[in-house]
Design a protein around this motif. Structure first.
Motif, PDB file in Angstrom:
ATOM      1  N   ARG A   1       1.022  -1.077   0.059  1.00  0.00           N
ATOM      2  CA  ARG A   1       0.342   0.189   0.338  1.00  0.00           C
ATOM      3  C   ARG A   1       0.635   1.149  -0.134  1.00  0.00           C
ATOM      4  O   ARG A   1       1.869   1.190   0.711  1.00  0.00           O
ATOM      5  CB  ARG A   1      -0.423   0.289   1.059  1.00  0.00           C
ATOM      6  N   PHE A   2       0.604   2.105  -0.895  1.00  0.00           N
ATOM      7  CA  PHE A   2       1.173   3.220  -1.012  1.00  0.00           C
ATOM      8  C   PHE A   2       0.266   4.790  -0.618  1.00  0.00           C
ATOM      9  O   PHE A   2      -1.069   4.118  -0.945  1.00  0.00           O
ATOM     10  CB  PHE A   2       2.553   3.584  -2.166  1.00  0.00           C
ATOM     11  N   ARG A   3       1.082   6.084  -0.313  1.00  0.00           N
ATOM     12  CA  ARG A   3       0.499   7.352  -1.127  1.00  0.00           C
ATOM     13  C   ARG A   3       1.145   8.103  -2.334  1.00  0.00           C
ATOM     14  O   ARG A   3       2.621   7.435  -2.669  1.00  0.00           O
ATOM     15  CB  ARG A   3       0.127   7.849  -0.173  1.00  0.00           C
ATOM     16  N   ALA A   4       0.356   8.484  -3.860  1.00  0.00           N
ATOM     17  CA  ALA A   4       0.966   8.756  -4.523  1.00  0.00           C
ATOM     18  C   ALA A   4       1.023  10.372  -4.759  1.00  0.00           C
ATOM     19  O   ALA A   4      -0.285  10.732  -4.527  1.00  0.00           O
ATOM     20  CB  ALA A   4       0.401   8.386  -5.950  1.00  0.00           C
ATOM     21  N   ASP A   5       1.982  11.179  -5.150  1.00  0.00           N
ATOM     22  CA  ASP A   5       1.914  12.275  -5.538  1.00  0.00           C
ATOM     23  C   ASP A   5       2.646  12.762  -6.823  1.00  0.00           C
ATOM     24  O   ASP A   5       3.089  12.145  -7.027  1.00  0.00           O
ATOM     25  CB  ASP A   5       2.608  13.095  -4.118  1.00  0.00           C
ATOM     26  N   LYS A   6       2.213  14.214  -7.087  1.00  0.00           N
ATOM     27  CA  LYS A   6       3.350  14.885  -7.955  1.00  0.00           C
ATOM     28  C   LYS A   6       4.029  15.694  -7.773  1.00  0.00           C
ATOM     29  O   LYS A   6       3.066  16.821  -7.448  1.00  0.00           O
ATOM     30  CB  LYS A   6       2.217  14.463  -9.599  1.00  0.00           C
ATOM     31  N   VAL A   7       5.152  16.168  -7.682  1.00  0.00           N
ATOM     32  CA  VAL A   7       5.751  16.773  -7.236  1.00  0.00           C
ATOM     33  C   VAL A   7       6.576  17.596  -9.013  1.00  0.00           C
ATOM     34  O   VAL A   7       7.396  16.803  -8.868  1.00  0.00           O
ATOM     35  CB  VAL A   7       6.922  17.174  -6.408  1.00  0.00           C
ATOM     36  N   ASN A   8       6.782  18.394  -8.861  1.00  0.00           N
ATOM     37  CA  ASN A   8       7.641  18.971 -10.215  1.00  0.00           C
ATOM     38  C   ASN A   8       7.885  18.456 -11.330  1.00  0.00           C
ATOM     39  O   ASN A   8       8.381  17.662 -11.837  1.00  0.00           O
ATOM     40  CB  ASN A   8       9.263  18.782  -9.318  1.00  0.00           C
ATOM     41  N   GLY A   9       6.133  17.735 -11.579  1.00  0.00           N
ATOM     42  CA  GLY A   9       6.312  16.919 -12.759  1.00  0.00           C
ATOM     43  C   GLY A   9       6.625  15.101 -12.812  1.00  0.00           C
ATOM     44  O   GLY A   9       6.216  14.006 -13.685  1.00  0.00           O
ATOM     45  N   ALA A  10       6.929  15.102 -11.348  1.00  0.00           N
ATOM     46  CA  ALA A  10       7.482  13.489 -11.161  1.00  0.00           C
ATOM     47  C   ALA A  10       6.500  12.973 -10.724  1.00  0.00           C
ATOM     48  O   ALA A  10       5.941  13.451  -9.668  1.00  0.00           O
ATOM     49  CB  ALA A  10       8.687  13.240 -10.683  1.00  0.00           C
ATOM     50  N   TYR A  11       5.896  11.132 -10.642  1.00  0.00           N
ATOM     51  CA  TYR A  11       4.826  10.355  -9.708  1.00  0.00           C
ATOM     52  C   TYR A  11       6.344   9.937  -8.403  1.00  0.00           C
ATOM     53  O   TYR A  11       7.469   9.275  -8.677  1.00  0.00           O
ATOM     54  CB  TYR A  11       4.273   9.970 -10.451  1.00  0.00           C
ATOM     55  N   LEU A  12       5.715   9.958  -7.315  1.00  0.00           N
ATOM     56  CA  LEU A  12       6.195  10.272  -5.949  1.00  0.00           C
ATOM     57  C   LEU A  12       5.844   9.050  -5.061  1.00  0.00           C
ATOM     58  O   LEU A  12       4.570   9.090  -5.554  1.00  0.00           O
ATOM     59  CB  LEU A  12       6.840  11.073  -5.670  1.00  0.00           C
ATOM     60  N   ALA A  13       6.427   7.648  -4.190  1.00  0.00           N
ATOM     61  CA  ALA A  13       5.905   7.008  -4.098  1.00  0.00           C
ATOM     62  C   ALA A  13       5.660   7.197  -2.517  1.00  0.00           C
ATOM     63  O   ALA A  13       7.026   7.508  -2.427  1.00  0.00           O
ATOM     64  CB  ALA A  13       6.464   5.041  -3.923  1.00  0.00           C
ATOM     65  N   THR A  14       5.024   7.335  -1.667  1.00  0.00           N
ATOM     66  CA  THR A  14       5.689   7.144  -0.275  1.00  0.00           C
ATOM     67  C   THR A  14       4.703   6.814   0.733  1.00  0.00           C
ATOM     68  O   THR A  14       3.624   5.773  -0.180  1.00  0.00           O
ATOM     69  CB  THR A  14       5.319   9.144   0.118  1.00  0.00           C
ATOM     70  N   ASP A  15       5.589   6.548   1.872  1.00  0.00           N
ATOM     71  CA  ASP A  15       4.889   5.561   2.747  1.00  0.00           C
ATOM     72  C   ASP A  15       4.611   3.946   2.176  1.00  0.00           C
ATOM     73  O   ASP A  15       3.328   3.394   1.856  1.00  0.00           O
ATOM     74  CB  ASP A  15       3.319   6.306   3.335  1.00  0.00           C
TER      75      ASP A  15
END
Length: 75
Positions: free
Chosen positions: A56-70
Motif C-alpha cells: 500500500r502506498f500514497r502517490a503524489d506528483k511533485v515537479n512533474g515526477a510521480y512519487l511513491a510515499t509511505d
C-alpha cells in the motif's frame, strides 16, 4: 492526508530509487488503475521489496515526477 492505494510490485530499481507498481485508482491524481514507474520519496523503503509483493502506498506528483510515499508491505 493522501489516500492509500493498493498495488503489486512489478520491478524494483534500488540504484535509481524507483519502483514499478501495478496500482489501483489514485483519486488525488485523477488516475485510473495502471502499471507505472514511481520515484520513491524515501529510497530506503525499497529495501526488501521484490516483484510480486503486495504493498500500500500514497502517490503524489511533485515537479512533474510521480512519487511513491509511505510504501508498506502487505503480508
Amino acid at each position: 492526508p493522501l489516500p492509500l492505494v493498493d498495488a503489486e510490485v512489478r520491478k524494483v530499481d534500488s540504484a535509481a530509487g524507483k519502483i514499478t507498481l501495478k496500482h489501483g485508482d489514485i483519486p488525488n491524481l485523477d488516475m485510473p488503475a495502471m502499471t507505472m514507474v514511481f520515484v520513491a520519496r524515501d529510497p530506503a523503503q525499497l529495501a526488501g521489496l521484490k516483484t510480486g509483493d503486495k504493498v500500500r502506498f500514497r502517490a503524489d506528483k511533485v515537479n512533474g515526477a510521480y512519487l511513491a510515499t509511505d510504501l508498506t508491505p502487505q503480508r
